[in-house]
Design a protein around this motif. Structure first.
Motif, PDB file in Angstrom:
ATOM      1  N   MET A   1      42.655  36.343  28.197  1.00  9.56           N
ATOM      2  CA  MET A   1      41.341  37.520  28.303  1.00  9.56           C
ATOM      3  C   MET A   1      41.409  37.284  30.895  1.00  9.56           C
ATOM      4  N   ASN A   2      41.942  38.528  31.003  1.00 10.74           N
ATOM      5  CA  ASN A   2      41.600  38.235  32.359  1.00 10.74           C
ATOM      6  C   ASN A   2      40.595  37.600  32.945  1.00 10.74           C
ATOM      7  N   ILE A   3      41.064  36.668  33.898  1.00 10.76           N
ATOM      8  CA  ILE A   3      39.193  36.092  34.689  1.00 10.76           C
ATOM      9  C   ILE A   3      39.298  36.182  36.044  1.00 10.76           C
ATOM     10  N   SER A   4      38.886  36.512  36.642  1.00  5.72           N
ATOM     11  CA  SER A   4      38.896  35.838  38.354  1.00  5.72           C
ATOM     12  C   SER A   4      37.911  34.978  38.219  1.00  5.72           C
ATOM     13  N   LEU A   5      38.405  33.579  39.582  1.00  2.85           N
ATOM     14  CA  LEU A   5      37.355  33.724  39.884  1.00  2.85           C
ATOM     15  C   LEU A   5      37.278  32.959  40.619  1.00  2.85           C
ATOM     16  N   MET A   6      37.131  32.218  42.072  1.00  2.00           N
ATOM     17  CA  MET A   6      36.620  31.216  42.761  1.00  2.00           C
ATOM     18  C   MET A   6      37.212  29.687  42.976  1.00  2.00           C
ATOM     19  N   VAL A   7      38.462  29.638  42.976  1.00  5.13           N
ATOM     20  CA  VAL A   7      38.631  28.177  42.932  1.00  5.13           C
ATOM     21  C   VAL A   7      38.878  27.467  44.064  1.00  5.13           C
ATOM     22  N   ASN A   8      38.353  26.523  44.827  1.00  7.98           N
ATOM     23  CA  ASN A   8      38.761  25.330  45.972  1.00  7.98           C
ATOM     24  C   ASN A   8      38.407  26.523  46.951  1.00  7.98           C
ATOM     25  N   GLY A   9      37.520  27.326  46.712  1.00  4.67           N
ATOM     26  CA  GLY A   9      37.703  28.310  48.539  1.00  4.67           C
ATOM     27  C   GLY A   9      38.860  29.602  48.354  1.00  4.67           C
ATOM     28  N   GLU A  10      39.673  29.489  46.779  1.00  2.00           N
ATOM     29  CA  GLU A  10      41.055  30.503  46.313  1.00  2.00           C
ATOM     30  C   GLU A  10      40.272  31.302  45.448  1.00  2.00           C
ATOM     31  N   GLN A  11      41.032  33.202  45.476  1.00  2.00           N
ATOM     32  CA  GLN A  11      40.070  33.672  44.776  1.00  2.00           C
ATOM     33  C   GLN A  11      41.764  33.421  43.734  1.00  2.00           C
ATOM     34  N   VAL A  12      41.214  33.436  42.757  1.00  5.61           N
ATOM     35  CA  VAL A  12      42.082  33.052  41.567  1.00  5.61           C
ATOM     36  C   VAL A  12      42.033  34.381  40.455  1.00  5.61           C
ATOM     37  N   GLU A  13      43.262  34.673  40.008  1.00  5.24           N
ATOM     38  CA  GLU A  13      43.167  36.103  38.832  1.00  5.24           C
ATOM     39  C   GLU A  13      44.014  35.330  37.474  1.00  5.24           C
ATOM     40  N   ALA A  14      43.832  34.941  36.629  1.00  2.00           N
ATOM     41  CA  ALA A  14      44.600  34.519  35.877  1.00  2.00           C
ATOM     42  C   ALA A  14      43.939  35.741  34.576  1.00  2.00           C
ATOM     43  N   ASP A  15      45.136  34.558  33.212  1.00  7.95           N
ATOM     44  CA  ASP A  15      45.409  35.722  32.070  1.00  7.95           C
ATOM     45  C   ASP A  15      44.569  34.197  31.624  1.00  7.95           C
ATOM     46  N   VAL A  16      44.204  33.820  30.564  1.00  9.78           N
ATOM     47  CA  VAL A  16      44.191  32.633  29.725  1.00  9.78           C
ATOM     48  C   VAL A  16      43.840  33.441  28.436  1.00  9.78           C
ATOM     49  N   LEU A  17      43.871  32.054  27.879  1.00  8.80           N
ATOM     50  CA  LEU A  17      42.956  32.435  25.491  1.00  8.80           C
ATOM     51  C   LEU A  17      41.871  31.913  25.954  1.00  8.80           C
ATOM     52  N   PRO A  18      41.295  32.643  24.899  1.00  8.72           N
ATOM     53  CA  PRO A  18      39.761  32.518  25.101  1.00  8.72           C
ATOM     54  C   PRO A  18      39.235  30.843  24.610  1.00  8.72           C
ATOM     55  N   ARG A  19      40.446  30.728  23.931  1.00  2.00           N
ATOM     56  CA  ARG A  19      39.145  29.208  23.394  1.00  2.00           C
ATOM     57  C   ARG A  19      40.048  27.909  24.896  1.00  2.00           C
ATOM     58  N   THR A  20      40.712  28.090  25.389  1.00  2.00           N
ATOM     59  CA  THR A  20      41.360  27.333  26.568  1.00  2.00           C
ATOM     60  C   THR A  20      40.048  27.021  27.177  1.00  2.00           C
ATOM     61  N   HIS A  21      40.261  25.887  27.777  1.00  4.89           N
ATOM     62  CA  HIS A  21      38.652  24.959  28.253  1.00  4.89           C
ATOM     63  C   HIS A  21      39.144  25.174  29.947  1.00  4.89           C
ATOM     64  N   LEU A  22      38.420  24.909  30.435  1.00  8.97           N
ATOM     65  CA  LEU A  22      38.697  25.177  32.090  1.00  8.97           C
ATOM     66  C   LEU A  22      38.895  24.087  32.529  1.00  8.97           C
ATOM     67  N   VAL A  23      38.548  22.791  32.116  1.00  9.60           N
ATOM     68  CA  VAL A  23      39.561  22.030  32.721  1.00  9.60           C
ATOM     69  C   VAL A  23      41.238  21.779  32.327  1.00  9.60           C
ATOM     70  N   ASP A  24      41.661  21.728  31.250  1.00  9.98           N
ATOM     71  CA  ASP A  24      42.830  22.581  30.211  1.00  9.98           C
ATOM     72  C   ASP A  24      43.747  23.773  31.665  1.00  9.98           C
TER      73      ASP A  24
END
Lengths: 156, 789
Positions: A1-24
């Motif tokens: 799944m594609n997600i879009s979020l702000m991480v430490n002030g930087e915009q991040v677009e990423a493709d993650v598996l639905p089961r992936t934990h945020l910390v991983d």
């Protein structure tokens, strides 16, 4: 799944598996290894980070749940200088030994300190009871948080 | 000759200098093994035995092999071609036996959690997915679980070739025990029970092993306390020469003895890296850590004390039984703790009459071995529990019975009934200091006043001795290639910066800081100009590492000697340049000065510039040597004993059985203190690990050998909210063996914490006539003792 979020002030677009934990996701896909994994079942607190201004367990949140959110990790809080005084107090008091719990401990402590005032030692101990430290016995950590609270109050 | 470094000008000895690596760790910029990622790296997940004791009858990995990302699936038989088995015995522990252990089970599993199959995949998640598809048929065998059952002839023998489940037995008899008991006015006989617990390092054990076929070398990134020991062992069992193996131990997320042992899964990872010729990473997840890390303690001790009415202790007697799982752990063995219990019981007291037996038995549980304190908490709890109960029988205050029997401070050197040699201890000075700190009379008054209101508070004491700075008597004499000596190499670089390579390691104790303090002081330079390199077999002198409270006393002394040797070399060079007699010169704050008067003659940076870039300006027969290496091992005493005393003040809720810790005091004597803050924090951290054992920590097993609380939610460890503030003070009796005079401090906290808590609980419950001799002191246990469960 594609997600879009702000991480430490930087915009991040990423493709993650639905089961992936945020910390991983943070550790493995973004290389933000300052957030640690201690138990992966929400008890030890080593993966504590900030999501939309609130501290959460990175091992209990899925990366997809952070879609559209604002994530702050120890790397971001260090670079911004937000907790520089708290970090200095930890160093001065040797409030860390192996340092594995420390990033999360600092974030949890900052969460308490943001409420303002000088919390009692009991209140500090209570607030940090979701973050395990196996090295220090906690007293030095309580001292460092208390010292920081007093200094911030005095400069207010 | 014993110097007095603290008196030197410019000294960092005795100062609470901040540790150099902390800023990095507070910023999340540490590099723990679990953070590492290497090119072509694969991840391994282990399929572990779900049974405590079973035959493996069939393995079907067909479906797993087809899973996404899977690189290889390896069984114990297949891996055996890449790694020979090991046997955890030492020659000086006479009669100790164990069976060959392989990295992964072959044919039979002997504990729940034993690795059976390795699944290697592109990610850990994919490896775990595939692991779930592996089918293994087990034929269950009856397990040996309880220590008491292990020697029952009706129970199975875990290793048939060994004949029985008795791994080791030792007896000791000193003085005239029977006569001493016969003349005693009171005898107390109790069974002390110590639950199994484990270290719960916050970073689980982690390893990345990388076989470079081009170099024919294996590089192992390992969270370990003893890199050279691991180099030897991995080379030996993988069929490599030692120089073909490099061990790197950088940031380690907690250790406490857990990470000083050879683990089956670590050996499997090293062998798998060789097999696949690419980096292999394994990070224990918390659930497997509970059944794959070593456990500790698990002792049942029948113990007896005889005392006369005047309070003189006449005799001690113990019969210890301890369970170690199915193998004696390699290479330090699983008999050392039991051996220590025999050595240490009664140690603080001047009582020559002592009889002891220990038996070490195999069982189908996780392996047991040395964890912080090794035997000390058992021996201290037994000794101090008996002393308190004896005092109670004859109506004497617990302080008074200790005053009467603790070895006098002017009696040294002397030896214990078990033969331990003491150079200089300070039991009475420590007791005096402790009583002043805690205001004992006031506490007793408060206790009495509250008791009248139905509030039950207790005061408990625990005197203890601690083994530190071990020489070769620990392992070397038994045949283990674990260095007793440590080394330091100190060099002056071209800018005047000082670099020290040391063989001791850092897991958070502050090894890097104290080495920097020692070298800066020995050299006469600012500590900011000293960089310490450790944890790398390619780049440090050969040595033992950091364990058994030896880093400061042995590694620190080597660094001191190396620093002084380099200082002499520098002054020789300075004398040549300045045309002065070296003995008339000194180094202060990074500059060569006149020893008399302190006038600066030249900066070290200028001296180094000449040495490295303009040696043509020096006399042709002069060669500067700006690197010096020294090694150190204590020789006079096999161990440098330390001592101390702890006290606990707590409240027991007799309705709920909960214990609330109110205050904890420690007076400890580790000789010269290099960094007071670091010593105090070692004490506090050690105390809290002991408090965990006293109140919470317990690896609970059912009768089938299943650990039933193998997760962080059910296995309780101390949290900030439950822990008291801990006051720490010191008496200083330096060892005269070394110039620094430092002894160890890493285990003193753990040695006495549980003992004084147990004594305080019994003190609180004295009005109920309750005497509990079991830990952890969970509410259910206390309520049962009170007849309220």
């Amino acid at each position: 799944m594609n997600i879009s979020l702000m991480v430490n002030g930087e915009q991040v677009e990423a493709d993650v598996l639905p089961r992936t934990h945020l910390v991983d996701f943070l550790r493995e896909q973004l290389g933000l290894t300052g957030t640690h994994l201690g138990c992966e079942h929400g008890v030890c607190g080593a993966c504590t980070l900030r999501l939309d201004g609130v501290i959460v367990r990175g091992c209990l949140v899925l990366a997809v749940q952070a879609d559209g959110g604002v994530v702050e990790t120890i790397e971001g809080l260090s670079d911004s200088g937000e907790i520089a005084d708290l970090q200095a107090a930890f160093i001065a008091r040797n409030a860390l030994q192996c340092g594995f719990c420390t990033p999360a401990m600092l974030i949890a402590a900052q969460d308490l300190l943001q409420h303002g005032g000088v919390p009692s030692r009991e209140a500090i101990r209570e607030h940090l009871s979701g973050n395990y430290c196996r090295c220090t016995g906690y007293q030095a950590i309580v001292d460092a948080v208390e010292t920081t609270a007093q200094a911030r109050e005095a400069s207010r | 000759m014993s110097l007095s470094p603290a008196d030197l000008p410019n000294s960092y000895i005795g100062r609470s200098v901040p540790r150099p690596h902390l800023a990095r760790l507070t910023q999340g910029r540490g590099l723990y093994v679990s953070d590492l990622s290497l090119p072509r790296m694969v991840h391994v997940a282990f399929v572990r035995s779900p049974y405590a004791h079973a035959e493996i009858t069939r393995i079907d990995a067909q479906a797993a092999r087809a899973m996404p990302g899977v690189v290889r699936i390896v069984t114990g038989e297949e891996l055996a071609a890449f790694c020979t088995p090991w046997v955890g015995v030492l020659a000086h522990l006479k009669g100790l036996k164990s069976a060959p252990q392989h990295p992964m089970a072959i044919g039979r599993v002997r504990w729940q959690g034993e690795p059976v199959i390795a699944v290697l995949a592109a990610s850990r998640a994919q490896a775990e997915d595939a692991a779930e598809r592996i089918e293994i048929d087990f034929s269950e065998l009856p397990p040996v679980v309880d220590v008491m059952a292990a020697l029952d002839p009706a129970r199975p023998v875990i290793h048939a070739e060994l004949g029985d489940n008795l791994a080791f037995e030792r007896r000791l008899e000193a003085g005239e025990v029977d006569a001493a008991f016969a003349r005693s006015d009171a005898i107390v006989e109790k069974t002390f029970t110590f639950a199994r617990h484990t270290g719960v390092t916050l970073e689980a054990r982690s390893i990345v092993a990388d076989w470079n076929a081009g170099e024919q070398r294996l590089t192992v990134h390992l969270g370990s306390q003893a890199p050279h020991m691991m180099q030897n062992i991995i080379a030996l069992h993988l069929g490599l020469a030692e120089p073909q193996v490099r061990i790197l131990c950088q940031d380690v997320g907690g250790s406490f003895g857990i990470k000083v042992h050879v683990y089956a899964d670590d050996m499997a990872v090293a062998a798998l890296a060789r097999m696949l010729a690419r980096p292999v990473k394994y990070v224990g997840d918390r659930l497997e850590s509970f059944v794959a890390d070593i456990h500790a303690r698990d002792h049942v001790v029948h113990a007896k004390i005889g005392v006369s009415n005047d309070g003189v202790i006449q005799a001690f007697e113990i019969d210890d039984l301890t369970g170690i799982g199915p193998y004696s752990v390699y290479p330090r063995t699983s008999a050392v703790e039991a051996n220590q219990v025999v050595n240490l019981v009664g140690g603080p007291y001047a009582c020559p009459n002592y009889r002891a037996r220990t038996r070490v038995v195999f069982q189908n549980k996780a392996v047991m071995s040395q964890y912080r304190g090794v035997g000390h908490p058992i021996a201290t709890s037994v000794t101090e529990g008996l002393v308190d109960l004896a005092a109670r029988r004859i109506g004497m205050d617990p302080v008074q019975i200790r005053r009467r029997n603790l070895v006098a401070d002017n009696a040294y050197p002397c030896a214990s009934a078990s033969g331990l040699k003491f150079e200089a201890l300070s039991h009475h000075a420590s007791l005096d200091k402790l009583l002043a700190m805690m205001d004992y009379p006031a506490l007793r008054a408060e206790q009495a006043a509250l008791r009248a209101r139905g509030i039950h508070r207790g005061i408990g004491f625990a005197s203890f001795i601690e083994i530190t700075n071990p020489g070769p008597a620990f392992y070397g004499v038994g045949g283990a290639r674990i260095s007793a000596q440590d080394g330091a190499a100190v060099r002056l670089d071209s800018t005047g910066a000082v670099i020290c390579q040391t063989s001791i390691t850092e897991q958070g104790q502050g090894s890097g800081a104290i080495i920097a303090q020692v070298v800066a002081t020995a050299m006469g330079v600012a500590i900011e100009n000293v960089r310490v390199i450790l944890g790398d077999t390619d780049n440090t002198p050969y040595g033992g590492g950091t364990w058994a409270s030896r880093g400061a006393g042995i590694g620190g002394e080597a660094a001191w000697q190396a620093g002084r040797a380099l200082r002499d070399n520098v002054l020789k060079l300075a004398g040549t340049i300045l045309q002065a007699v070296p003995e008339t010169l000194d180094i202060v704050a990074g500059a060569v000065v006149d020893a008399d008067g302190g006038t600066e003659r030249m900066r070290l940076s200028e001296l180094a510039r000449i040495a490295y870039f303009r040696p043509d300006t020096l006399p042709p027969d002069f060669q500067s040597e700006l690197m010096a290496t020294r090694h150190y091992v204590p020789r006079q005493y096999p161990f440098a004993f330390t001592n101390g005393i702890q006290a606990s003040y707590l409240e027991v809720d007799t309705d709920t059985g909960f214990v609330r810790l109110l205050r904890h005091w420690v007076v400890e004597d580790c000789g010269t203190i290099i960094n007071p803050q670091l010593v105090d924090e070692q004490i506090r951290g050690g105390v809290v690990q002991g408090l965990g054992a006293a109140l919470f920590e317990h690896c609970q097993y059912d009768d089938q050998g299943q650990m039933i609380n193998a997760n962080m939610a059910d296995y309780l460890v101390p949290m900030a909210g439950e822990m008291p503030d801990i006051d720490v003070a010191h008496v200083v009796s330096p060892t005269l063996e070394s110039a620094l005079g430092a002894k160890g401090a890493g285990e003193a906290g753990t040695a006495g914490a549980a003992a004084c808590v147990s004594n305080a609980v019994n003190d609180a419950l004295a009005p109920f006539g309750v005497e509990i001799t079991e830990i952890p002191l969970v509410p259910e246990l206390i309520l049962r003792a009170l007849g309220r469960a």
